[in-house]
Design an enzyme around this catalytic site. Structure first.
Site, PDB file in Angstrom:
ATOM      1  N   ASP A   5      70.394  26.253  53.023  1.00  0.00           N
ATOM      2  CA  ASP A   5      69.436  25.248  53.453  1.00  0.00           C
ATOM      3  C   ASP A   5      69.913  24.357  54.594  1.00  0.00           C
ATOM      4  OD1 ASP A   5      66.926  24.004  53.281  1.00  0.00           O
ATOM      5  OD2 ASP A   5      67.653  22.465  51.916  1.00  0.00           O
ATOM      6  N   CYS A  24      49.116  32.974  42.828  1.00  0.00           N
ATOM      7  CA  CYS A  24      48.469  31.663  42.716  1.00  0.00           C
ATOM      8  C   CYS A  24      46.994  31.783  42.300  1.00  0.00           C
ATOM      9  CB  CYS A  24      48.557  30.914  44.044  1.00  0.00           C
ATOM     10  SG  CYS A  24      50.198  30.253  44.404  1.00  0.00           S
ATOM     11  N   CYS A  31      44.010  28.870  41.650  1.00  0.00           N
ATOM     12  CA  CYS A  31      44.623  27.576  41.302  1.00  0.00           C
ATOM     13  C   CYS A  31      45.012  26.806  42.563  1.00  0.00           C
ATOM     14  CB  CYS A  31      45.857  27.802  40.437  1.00  0.00           C
ATOM     15  SG  CYS A  31      46.755  26.287  40.031  1.00  0.00           S
ATOM     16  N   CYS A  45      48.575  22.140  42.814  1.00  0.00           N
ATOM     17  CA  CYS A  45      49.587  21.503  43.660  1.00  0.00           C
ATOM     18  C   CYS A  45      48.964  20.753  44.831  1.00  0.00           C
ATOM     19  CB  CYS A  45      50.582  22.545  44.159  1.00  0.00           C
ATOM     20  SG  CYS A  45      49.853  23.898  45.116  1.00  0.00           S
ATOM     21  N   CYS A  64      48.581  16.022  45.284  1.00  0.00           N
ATOM     22  CA  CYS A  64      49.341  15.370  46.358  1.00  0.00           C
ATOM     23  C   CYS A  64      48.803  13.974  46.654  1.00  0.00           C
ATOM     24  CB  CYS A  64      49.298  16.225  47.629  1.00  0.00           C
ATOM     25  SG  CYS A  64      50.242  15.486  48.997  1.00  0.00           S
ATOM     26  N   CYS A 115      53.864  13.957  54.071  1.00  0.00           N
ATOM     27  CA  CYS A 115      54.556  14.289  52.824  1.00  0.00           C
ATOM     28  C   CYS A 115      55.502  13.151  52.427  1.00  0.00           C
ATOM     29  CB  CYS A 115      55.335  15.587  53.003  1.00  0.00           C
ATOM     30  SG  CYS A 115      56.309  16.062  51.571  1.00  0.00           S
ATOM     31  N   CYS A 133      59.555  13.618  46.324  1.00  0.00           N
ATOM     32  CA  CYS A 133      58.334  13.639  45.523  1.00  0.00           C
ATOM     33  C   CYS A 133      58.262  14.981  44.796  1.00  0.00           C
ATOM     34  CB  CYS A 133      57.110  13.454  46.421  1.00  0.00           C
ATOM     35  SG  CYS A 133      55.536  13.500  45.551  1.00  0.00           S
ATOM     36  N   CYS A 151      53.764  18.010  43.592  1.00  0.00           N
ATOM     37  CA  CYS A 151      53.213  19.355  43.801  1.00  0.00           C
ATOM     38  C   CYS A 151      53.998  20.407  43.035  1.00  0.00           C
ATOM     39  CB  CYS A 151      53.132  19.689  45.289  1.00  0.00           C
ATOM     40  SG  CYS A 151      54.723  19.802  46.136  1.00  0.00           S
ATOM     41  N   CYS A 183      52.565  22.790  39.068  1.00  0.00           N
ATOM     42  CA  CYS A 183      52.427  24.247  39.062  1.00  0.00           C
ATOM     43  C   CYS A 183      52.383  24.795  37.636  1.00  0.00           C
ATOM     44  CB  CYS A 183      53.580  24.877  39.825  1.00  0.00           C
ATOM     45  SG  CYS A 183      53.512  26.683  39.877  1.00  0.00           S
TER      46      CYS A 183
END
Length: 387
Positions: A148, A202, A205, A208, A212, A228, A255, A258, A262
């Site tokens: 990352d 998904c 659905c 998420c 938000c 965000c 945060c 989202c 799920c």
């Protein structure tokens, strides 16, 4: 490090890629990885196109490092031309309780689940390096490891490696671990057996998207980072825009909304223990104790924590926004004390917090003297906007 009989056999022949794959998976799990998948180096063309569209739209905000040398992101070979296989690995960090329950405790700080323990970059990288060393010792090859911090599109690669799919919130979703996976990558010159890509599960659905607080998703599978809360509280270096302050609530770092919404998370919570523990002092600290941290105390509390990288000033900015949203007038004294802070960023957030907690009369009485002594234009603007 001792090698098993399987390892010794592979060292001799170096040709049984299926057996190497099985040994690699066993070694990865022994090191604490929860899942592993392998993909070819040139498998994310569509994701690369979407990434370029994202950058062109300005959705990355001030994260200029994302826009730098995009060719290195959209194809692993742009980062290392010799890579033949990409080994994607995941570690479950799912919480043991509802991560959104803290949002109802308005005088306490909500810290994103991933940041409640030691910095995952360091933890995962150690495991990746250990696995990479094992691989090179088993079959002579070249490797590079990433967590990352480099130009690697981990989520599209993880999808093509079969670990999960990019959900409508743009994060990876796993059928086994829900939305709670840390990802790491090992690039190798070996031609390893590939996994099939995962498909999107998904369906209709959009939990998420609906949850938000700041409407950061202009459409399914598209994120505007500038809206965000994770971006606003972490990457954003200036004052938090007025339009988002109320929606932030008591979230002081990141945060989880989202991710937590799920439905696939229910599988992650059935007998699967997270491998990275949270620190007790970071689960639900009070806003009072956080507001009183000087720089030394801030650094001490957040040693080895990802929170340390935003620095005390941005951290206190976030804490003050949470104080303003607390609805507890007793916290006004903490905001008032920080009107004298050396940082304009902190002073400006303190102004906003006071305006939320005090009566108009009490606020005006403080403003009269404070604005006369204030020399920073951004803080003076906060006083004027709060009038």
């Amino acid at each position: 490090m001792t090698t098993s009989n399987v390892d010794a056999s592979l060292n001799k022949s170096g040709t049984d890629m299926d057996r190497l794959r099985a040994a690699l998976e066993a070694q990865a799990r022994a090191l604490g990885f929860d899942c592993i998948g392998i993909t070819a180096s040139g498998t994310i063309e569509n994701a690369g196109k979407h990434f370029l569209e994202f950058i062109a739209s300005g959705g990355h905000g001030d994260m200029n490092w994302l826009a730098a040398q995009p060719e290195r992101r959209i194809d692993p070979r742009g980062l290392w031309q010799d890579v033949r296989s990409v080994i994607m690995l995941g570690v479950n960090y799912g919480p043991g309780q509802d991560p959104l329950a803290i949002l109802q405790q308005r005088t306490r700080a909500a810290i994103s689940v991933y940041a409640q323990g030691d910095d995952y970059h360091d933890l995962i990288k150690k495991r990746l390096k250990a696995l990479a060393r094992w691989l090179v010792a088993t079959v002579p090859s070249e490797v590079k490891v990433f967590v990352d911090t480099a130009a690697v599109m981990e989520k599209p690669l993880a999808q093509t490696a079969g670990l999960g799919w990019q959900g409508k919130h743009t994060n990876l979703v796993s059928r086994e671990f829900g939305s709670w996976l840390f990802l790491g990558a090992i690039y190798t010159t070996l031609e390893l057996p590939r996994d099939d890509a995962e498909i999107d599960h998904c369906g209709s659905c959009q939990a998420c998207l609906d949850i938000c607080p700041t409407a950061a998703f202009p459409a399914p599978y598209k994120l505007d980072a500038r809206r965000c809360i994770s971006y606003l509280t972490i990457e954003n270096k200036g004052p938090i825009p007025q339009e988002f302050r109320k929606a932030i609530g008591n979230r002081i770092y990141g945060c989880d909304d989202c991710l937590a919404a799920c439905p696939w998370n229910k599988f992650a919570q059935e007998g699967r223990e997270a491998k990275l523990a949270a620190r007790d002092e970071l689960r639900a600290p009070t806003l009072v104790e956080l507001a009183r941290l000087d720089d030394a105390a801030f650094r001490a509390l957040f040693t080895k924590s990802p929170l340390k990288r935003i620095g005390r000033d941005r951290f206190l900015r976030n804490v003050l926004i949470a104080i303003g949203n607390s609805g507890d007038a007793a916290l006004a004294e903490e905001a008032r004390r920080l009107l004298d802070d050396s940082s304009p960023l902190v002073r400006g957030a303190a102004v906003w917090a006071l305006a939320q907690l005090l009566s108009d009369e009490a606020f005006t009485a403080i403003k009269t003297n404070a604005i006369a002594d204030e020399r920073d234009e951004s803080v003076r603007e906060e006083w004027e906007l709060a009038s």
